[in-house]
Design an enzyme around this catalytic site. Sequence first.
Site, PDB file in Angstrom:
ATOM      1  N   HIS A 239      61.669  27.122  34.339  1.00  0.00           N
ATOM      2  CA  HIS A 239      60.938  26.820  35.561  1.00  0.00           C
ATOM      3  C   HIS A 239      60.941  28.002  36.530  1.00  0.00           C
ATOM      4  O   HIS A 239      60.404  27.908  37.639  1.00  0.00           O
ATOM      5  CB  HIS A 239      61.588  25.592  36.208  1.00  0.00           C
ATOM      6  CG  HIS A 239      60.751  24.887  37.206  1.00  0.00           C
ATOM      7  ND1 HIS A 239      61.185  24.605  38.483  1.00  0.00           N
ATOM      8  CD2 HIS A 239      59.483  24.395  37.130  1.00  0.00           C
ATOM      9  CE1 HIS A 239      60.235  23.982  39.151  1.00  0.00           C
ATOM     10  NE2 HIS A 239      59.198  23.833  38.356  1.00  0.00           N
ATOM     11  N   LYS A 241      60.143  31.507  38.470  1.00  0.00           N
ATOM     12  CA  LYS A 241      58.926  32.254  38.797  1.00  0.00           C
ATOM     13  C   LYS A 241      59.362  33.567  39.425  1.00  0.00           C
ATOM     14  O   LYS A 241      59.813  33.593  40.571  1.00  0.00           O
ATOM     15  CB  LYS A 241      58.044  31.493  39.794  1.00  0.00           C
ATOM     16  CG  LYS A 241      57.502  30.163  39.263  1.00  0.00           C
ATOM     17  CD  LYS A 241      58.262  29.007  39.832  1.00  0.00           C
ATOM     18  CE  LYS A 241      57.587  27.698  39.418  1.00  0.00           C
ATOM     19  NZ  LYS A 241      58.476  26.548  39.589  1.00  0.00           N
ATOM     20  N   ASP A 246      58.976  48.005  38.675  1.00  0.00           N
ATOM     21  CA  ASP A 246      59.697  49.289  38.675  1.00  0.00           C
ATOM     22  C   ASP A 246      61.167  49.131  39.043  1.00  0.00           C
ATOM     23  O   ASP A 246      61.822  50.093  39.467  1.00  0.00           O
ATOM     24  CB  ASP A 246      59.034  50.285  39.638  1.00  0.00           C
ATOM     25  CG  ASP A 246      57.682  50.767  39.131  1.00  0.00           C
ATOM     26  OD1 ASP A 246      57.448  50.683  37.909  1.00  0.00           O
ATOM     27  OD2 ASP A 246      56.859  51.201  39.952  1.00  0.00           O
ATOM     28  N   HIS A 418      54.874  22.028  47.955  1.00  0.00           N
ATOM     29  CA  HIS A 418      55.570  22.402  46.723  1.00  0.00           C
ATOM     30  C   HIS A 418      56.759  23.320  47.004  1.00  0.00           C
ATOM     31  O   HIS A 418      57.434  23.768  46.085  1.00  0.00           O
ATOM     32  CB  HIS A 418      54.574  23.096  45.772  1.00  0.00           C
ATOM     33  CG  HIS A 418      55.066  23.250  44.371  1.00  0.00           C
ATOM     34  ND1 HIS A 418      55.429  24.476  43.833  1.00  0.00           N
ATOM     35  CD2 HIS A 418      55.261  22.336  43.376  1.00  0.00           C
ATOM     36  CE1 HIS A 418      55.812  24.316  42.581  1.00  0.00           C
ATOM     37  NE2 HIS A 418      55.715  23.032  42.272  1.00  0.00           N
ATOM     38  N   LYS A 420      60.407  24.793  47.896  1.00  0.00           N
ATOM     39  CA  LYS A 420      61.768  24.360  47.554  1.00  0.00           C
ATOM     40  C   LYS A 420      62.731  25.169  48.414  1.00  0.00           C
ATOM     41  O   LYS A 420      63.194  26.248  48.024  1.00  0.00           O
ATOM     42  CB  LYS A 420      62.072  24.607  46.079  1.00  0.00           C
ATOM     43  CG  LYS A 420      61.076  23.957  45.098  1.00  0.00           C
ATOM     44  CD  LYS A 420      60.141  24.986  44.548  1.00  0.00           C
ATOM     45  CE  LYS A 420      59.314  24.534  43.366  1.00  0.00           C
ATOM     46  NZ  LYS A 420      58.949  23.191  43.192  1.00  0.00           N
ATOM     47  N   ASP A 425      71.848  25.468  59.847  1.00  0.00           N
ATOM     48  CA  ASP A 425      72.403  26.009  61.091  1.00  0.00           C
ATOM     49  C   ASP A 425      71.739  27.298  61.559  1.00  0.00           C
ATOM     50  O   ASP A 425      72.324  28.042  62.363  1.00  0.00           O
ATOM     51  CB  ASP A 425      73.911  26.255  60.938  1.00  0.00           C
ATOM     52  CG  ASP A 425      74.704  24.959  60.866  1.00  0.00           C
ATOM     53  OD1 ASP A 425      74.108  23.891  61.106  1.00  0.00           O
ATOM     54  OD2 ASP A 425      75.909  25.016  60.555  1.00  0.00           O
TER      55      ASP A 425
END
Length: 500
Positions: A239, A241, A246, A418, A420, A425
Amino acid sequence: MEFSGQIIRAISNTFDSAIHGISYVTVFYLISVAIAVVVVFGERKDPSRSLAWLMILFLIPYLGIILYLLFSQNMTRKKIFSLTKHEDMIIGSELRHQMIQVKNDEFPFARPEMKKWKDMILLHQSYARALFSQDNKIEIYTNGQAKFENLFKAIEEAKETIHVMYFIIKNDEMGNAFMDLLTKKVQEGVTVRLLADSTGSSKLWSSSLNKFREAGGRCASFFPPVLKILNLKVNYRNHRKMVIIDGKIAYLGGFNVGNAYVDRSNKFGHWRDTHLKLEGSCVQDINARFILDWRFAHKEEEELPLSEAYAEPAVAAGTTGIQIVASGPDSGREEILHGYLKMISNAKKNIYIQTPYFVPDNSLQEALRNAIYSGVDVRIMIPNQPDHPFVYWATYSYVGDLLEAGARVYTYEGGFLHAKTICVDGEAASVGSANFDIRSFRLSFEANAFIYDAEEAVKMEKIFEEDILHSRELTIRDYRKRSWKIKFKESFSRLFSELL
């Protein structure tokens, strides 16, 4: 051949005689019992997860057996991402050195908030083997168009290597533009390695890759199916991404590649996600994660040494502290979950969470309740529409529990949420691919950046507060008024939440 045929026929006749008179229903139940024994005594799953599987196996034995074979393989005994002894020694030596300094208050932290969170830094070092660096710079993207414009520009400027890992690369206008750009860089002499999940990017493995391969691009599929129509590892998907250019610039977060992620899909409208552009030493750690994934998936290529990620000294880009934490079903340690738990337990003022799926285990739900009862302002933002109905209604059920405890819950109305992220604090935050759900913690291969920087954490707080303007607050009064149909959907979905 004739003798072999006779043996096969004899075995077949013996088997037929053995089961003569036994109904198919009985056979299926016997198989279910055998699997149940494996679930209880062999795999030692979490009790609630075991009970869910036992219920499925005995209530619907025909379908239950198939579902078990597809969704419940035990990966914890399979060390699929292996280090050589030399690599393990190098990384282990640096980790031990850092840990000793942090434990003895000898580590030269660049910012005061880093020292305040040293126990979480130490947790990730000892439990997740995550190096800590504080010479990093990040840019936060919440809009797909802006993220991909910047990414495409960085790819255009690449000189040596481009490493790409995405869960989903669509075979559409956006996906094809992305593949065309990678092909162009291969033709210019840049080494391009493309790793995509075989399930999430199933439509990519066709004509879209031909030009890329013909130009000399290297590609691999993560856990490809043995049979084209059936993948027995449907539950264990990569999952992550991330793109590394370089060895100096990296992108990590929630955006995949396709039209939907740049607001060209009528189904979801605006796609609200969070992604990071990173520079500094943390890029080496992201590159090391890619190399481990690549070596596993691309078995035909000569081994790519992990030392390539650390071949050159990192160029200092800022003063942001970051740890890159990866987790997956191969370890069974739920490293990102433990990071979330530590953040929540350390919170004194507020916790802001954004996630498309909120299906926590008991430990995370109880930690949030404890924070609420301790006076911490807990706010959770979820989508207002489902892309996976069962998960959505389970999400609704779990946020309902926290509403009763005193949390504030928002449903994002400006499109599909979508992102996450968790921010605590105004001092620490986490952004990556992991959702707040059991699947992400236990079944998927994920990667998150844990960030120790008050300035960046406050930016994320402000992003959350801006999103509230495009959200509807779900009050406890509204939640209690939900229809019996919604209550049924919640109860049914929650019953199988351990398997979602």
